[in-house]
Design a protein around this motif. Structure first.
Motif, PDB file in Angstrom:
ATOM      1  N   CYS A 142       0.820  -1.217   0.000  1.00 11.51           N
ATOM      2  CA  CYS A 142       0.000   0.000   0.000  1.00 11.51           C
ATOM      3  C   CYS A 142       0.853   1.266   0.000  1.00 11.51           C
ATOM      4  O   CYS A 142       0.464   2.292  -0.569  1.00 11.51           O
ATOM      5  N   CYS A 148      -2.748   1.589  -2.593  1.00  8.02           N
ATOM      6  CA  CYS A 148      -4.062   1.126  -2.161  1.00  8.02           C
ATOM      7  C   CYS A 148      -5.072   2.261  -2.260  1.00  8.02           C
ATOM      8  O   CYS A 148      -4.737   3.391  -2.622  1.00  8.02           O
ATOM      9  N   ARG A 149      -6.285   1.943  -1.928  1.00  5.37           N
ATOM     10  CA  ARG A 149      -7.330   2.956  -1.903  1.00  5.37           C
ATOM     11  C   ARG A 149      -7.047   3.982  -0.814  1.00  5.37           C
ATOM     12  O   ARG A 149      -6.492   3.665   0.234  1.00  5.37           O
ATOM     13  N   ASP A 153      -3.364   4.730   1.225  1.00  3.75           N
ATOM     14  CA  ASP A 153      -2.173   4.924   0.399  1.00  3.75           C
ATOM     15  C   ASP A 153      -1.200   5.908   1.023  1.00  3.75           C
ATOM     16  O   ASP A 153      -0.095   6.098   0.511  1.00  3.75           O
ATOM     17  N   GLY A 370      -6.900  -7.372   2.089  1.00  6.13           N
ATOM     18  CA  GLY A 370      -6.344  -6.928   0.814  1.00  6.13           C
ATOM     19  C   GLY A 370      -7.409  -6.448  -0.149  1.00  6.13           C
ATOM     20  O   GLY A 370      -7.225  -5.448  -0.856  1.00  6.13           O
ATOM     21  N   LEU A 373      -8.630  -2.974   1.085  1.00  3.30           N
ATOM     22  CA  LEU A 373      -7.684  -1.880   0.867  1.00  3.30           C
ATOM     23  C   LEU A 373      -7.290  -1.725  -0.598  1.00  3.30           C
ATOM     24  O   LEU A 373      -6.702  -0.707  -0.968  1.00  3.30           O
ATOM     25  N   GLY A 375      -5.085  -3.635  -2.106  1.00  3.93           N
ATOM     26  CA  GLY A 375      -3.649  -3.869  -2.216  1.00  3.93           C
ATOM     27  C   GLY A 375      -3.259  -4.965  -3.164  1.00  3.93           C
ATOM     28  O   GLY A 375      -2.079  -5.115  -3.476  1.00  3.93           O
TER      29      GLY A 375
END
Length: 722
Positions: A142, A148-149, A153, A370, A373, A375
């Motif tokens: 991330c 990541c979202r 992030d 995961g 997120l 990822g």
């Protein structure tokens, strides 16, 4: 509730007999146990206390003073603590498994070692899974390799830090998880007095070993990632030292009886403590080296080496499980000549459940986090070992459902035939209007007799460990499950991925169900009767294999019962102990702790008791026929056991005494213990009654005529003995 009974003042008479009732695992309100509108607590506390009818000590028509011991809140606690215990379920199952070891020195020793190694592996897998979230997903993906979202992030500005600093900071997440385990594992049920089992020194040694192994594995995850970018003297030395600590922890558990042996426990305790101190020091050194290293990190999409460590932990788990099942199933024998749950088989079953839960929850945690997120969007999914674990969990659930269904169907005819023979002897003449009632009784007995098939079901279920080992071995080759499915099974693209997603959602649903159960099990009576049973049975046994399993409430309940019985025996002519279901086991252990002068004033009445039908087969190394006979001899065979064919849990202890069975040996007092109760007593309503007698099954039935008759008989035998 009963009211208007005669009162005899606050002080009991010397000639009175006390009827002390102890409920089973489903728990009960003291008012229900005593069948009295108002009760008062006379000893104990809110978690476990002794209660009597209020406002005074009232004598029953049978000439006994009623008292009840309520222990149902000892295994529970606050909602938050109960929810936390949900995550310890795999640890609890692995801990109970070691108490199910078979008889025989070598088989029992081998099962003991394998259960403790499996327990250590569960701790390692717990840490590896959380490291997968904190280190692989957050710190590496991330904040580095794959964004990541939002807001994950950036993670509070950590995205601007270099890799080593991010890893060192987020390594505090699994370290905190280890600390939480350490804290939960030391929780006690309350004041213990004299412990039932002298387990605390062993638990301390196990706790130090598990903490040292957990820290060593976390260090190996960090150091392996750093080592992939180029070896240094510092990282190589720390790798070797942490590997040595982990091997030493395994060695302490792998040598049969080493940590139990009285002659060398001081040395083993010193070694375990030294390993813990060394592991803490190595962890500090590892975090410092990782945090200060700005270069030498391999530019890969996932944390280097993490998949290999996770795969090794999962493969080792499956290998231990298969070996345990093989040891248990090898030359397994029957207990007491009956086929339900052959001795020691429960260890393999409980270990299989523990491994399935631990693997499923670990893989579900990594997979779902995961996905949440984002990822894993750029590299095709979570680490490969967890994909195979999800597949194994899915196959395991499907195989279990099919197995239970097949076993239910294949055993139905034989169970119904046996039940029909029982009801035919009980009710040789059936009026036409009672045919439906007879049919219901036969079906109830047939369902209750499924317990007799648990041995075959358990043996087959234990063999399901092969599924996990197979998937782990295939996963160790580095092949993706979806690729293999297309090549060898011809499945379309995305079919396996759908199965993996379904398995992850199944695990999430299971976790939510467990969490909901943790909330309602000790707050809602009807729910607790079904869900709390598992928890009460699991937390009965001390932490002999896993130090982070929920602590045993028996270390308080049994000494507390024994102390109260001794007090009552001094003040009264005798004490009649009445134990329903699991309460009979608590009373049995309490009686075995009583001095001889107290036992001479004690009688025992058990009903719905699983002492022989289940416990003697689940725990063959501890609950033997010799122990049951010793129990009878201690109370001078003032012992009656009431049982019903409609009861799926309780049963006879020494002999069934069904109609048509040979008469008991008059020279053997054990043959006089069991009393079978026909259930229902009659198929049609009695004169003046609107409805027929209900089917009791596992219901206590303290007000049933047969129960009160047993109370009167034992009371008279007590009075004659004084």
């Amino acid at each position: 509730m009963s009211e208007g009974r005669p009162q005899h003042g606050d002080q009991p008479r010397r000639s009175d007999v006390v009827e002390l009732r102890v409920h089973g695992v489903s728990g009960a309100d003291p008012k229900v146990i005593l069948d009295w509108a108002q009760v008062r607590q006379v000893a104990g506390d809110d978690s476990g206390g002794f209660h009597r009818p209020a406002p005074s000590d009232d004598a029953e028509p049978d000439g006994v003073t009623l008292e009840a011991y309520r222990w149902g809140d000892l295994p529970s606690g606050t909602v938050g603590r109960t929810l936390a215990m949900v995550f310890l379920l795999p640890f609890m199952f692995s801990n109970v498994a070691v108490w199910m070891r078979p008889t025989g020195r070598y088989r029992a020793g081998g099962v003991n070692v394998l259960c403790r190694l499996l327990a250590l592996n569960l701790t390692v897998l717990y840490v590896v899974a959380i490291a997968g979230v904190g280190l692989d997903l957050l710190a590496w993906r991330c904040l580095g390799a794959a964004r990541c979202r939002a807001p994950f992030d950036t993670m509070a500005g950590l995205d601007g830090w270099h890799v080593g600093q991010r890893l060192a900071v987020l390594a505090l997440l699994p370290i905190a998880a280890i600390a939480v385990l350490r804290l939960l594992g030391t929780r006690r049920s309350g004041p213990t007095g004299h412990a039932t089992w002298a387990m605390e020194p062993l638990v301390r040694r196990l706790r130090m070993i598990h903490v040292a192994a957990a820290l060593a594995v976390l260090d190996l995850v960090l150091l392996t990632a750093r080592h992939a970018g180029g070896a240094t003297v510092g990282t190589t030395l720390l790798l070797v030292l942490n590997a040595a600590v982990l091997l030493a922890c395994i060695g302490l558990l792998a040598v049969p009886g080493l940590i139990d042996r009285a002659g060398i426990t001081r040395a083993v305790t010193w070694i375990a403590r030294a390993l813990g101190v060394v592991a803490v020091g190595l962890s500090v050194a590892t975090l410092v080296i990782v945090a200060t290293d700005r270069g030498g990190w391999s530019p890969t999409s996932e944390l280097p080496g993490y998949g290999g460590i996770a795969g090794a932990a999962l493969l080792g788990q499956m290998a231990l499980l298969v070996l345990l099942s093989a040891v248990v199933l090898w030359k397994r024998g029957r207990v007491g000549g009956r086929s339900a749950l052959p001795g020691g088989l429960g260890a393999a079953v409980l270990a299989t459940i523990a491994v399935a839960l631990a693997g499923g929850l670990s893989a579900g945690l990594v997979y779902q986090t995961g996905e949440l997120l984002g990822g894993y969007r750029s590299d095709g999914g979570p680490p490969l070992p967890y994909r195979w674990t999800l597949l194994a969990f899915f196959l395991h659930v499907v195989a279990t459902a099919l197995l239970c269904g097949v076993m239910t169907l294949t055993s139905r005819r034989r169970r119904q035939r046996a039940a029909a023979a029982i009801t035919a002897r009980d009710f040789p003449v059936v009026p036409p209007e009672a045919v439906g009632r007879l049919r219901l009784t036969t079906k109830t007995i047939a369902r209750a007799r499924f317990t007799e098939w648990l041995g075959l079901l358990a043996a087959t279920y234990a063999a399901l460990a092969v599924i996990g080992l197979t998937t782990s071995l295939v996963g160790a080759t580095g092949r993706d499950p979806e690729v293999l499915a297309r090549q060898f099974l011809g499945l379309p693209a995305g079919a396996v991925e759908m199965g993996l997603n379904g398995a992850s959602y199944l695990i999430a649903a299971l976790l939510l169900t467990l969490l909901a159960g943790g909330v309602f099990a000790y707050r809602t009576g009807w729910f607790r009767r079904h869900v709390g049973i598992l928890w009460d049975l699991g937390t009965f046994w001390p932490q002999a294999a896993h130090p982070f399993a929920p602590p045993s409430y028996a270390d308080r309940a049994v000494p507390e019962l024994a102390g109260r019985i001794s007090q009552l025996a001094e003040r009264h002519a005798g004490v009649l102990l009445c134990g329903h279901s699991h309460g009979s086991a608590l009373l049995a252990l309490a009686v075995l702790r009583l001095p001889p002068q107290v036992c001479r004033r004690v009688a025992l009445l058990t009903y719905g008791s699983p002492l022989d039908r289940l416990y003697a087969r689940l725990f063959p190394a501890y609950l033997t026929e010799e122990m049951l006979r010793e129990l009878g001899e201690r109370v001078e065979w003032r012992w009656l056991n009431l049982w019903r064919d409609t009861d799926p849990v309780g049963g006879w202890v020494f002999a069934a005494h069904r109609p048509g069975d040979p008469p008991p040996d008059p020279d053997d007092p054990a043959g006089q213990v069991d009393r079978r109760l026909r259930d229902p007593p009659e198929l049609l309503p009695a004169a003046g009654k609107r409805s027929a007698p209900p089917l009791r099954g596992h219901h206590p039935g303290e007000d049933d005529p047969e129960f009160r008759a047993a109370v009167r008989e034992l009371t008279e035998r007590l009075r004659r003995a004084v």
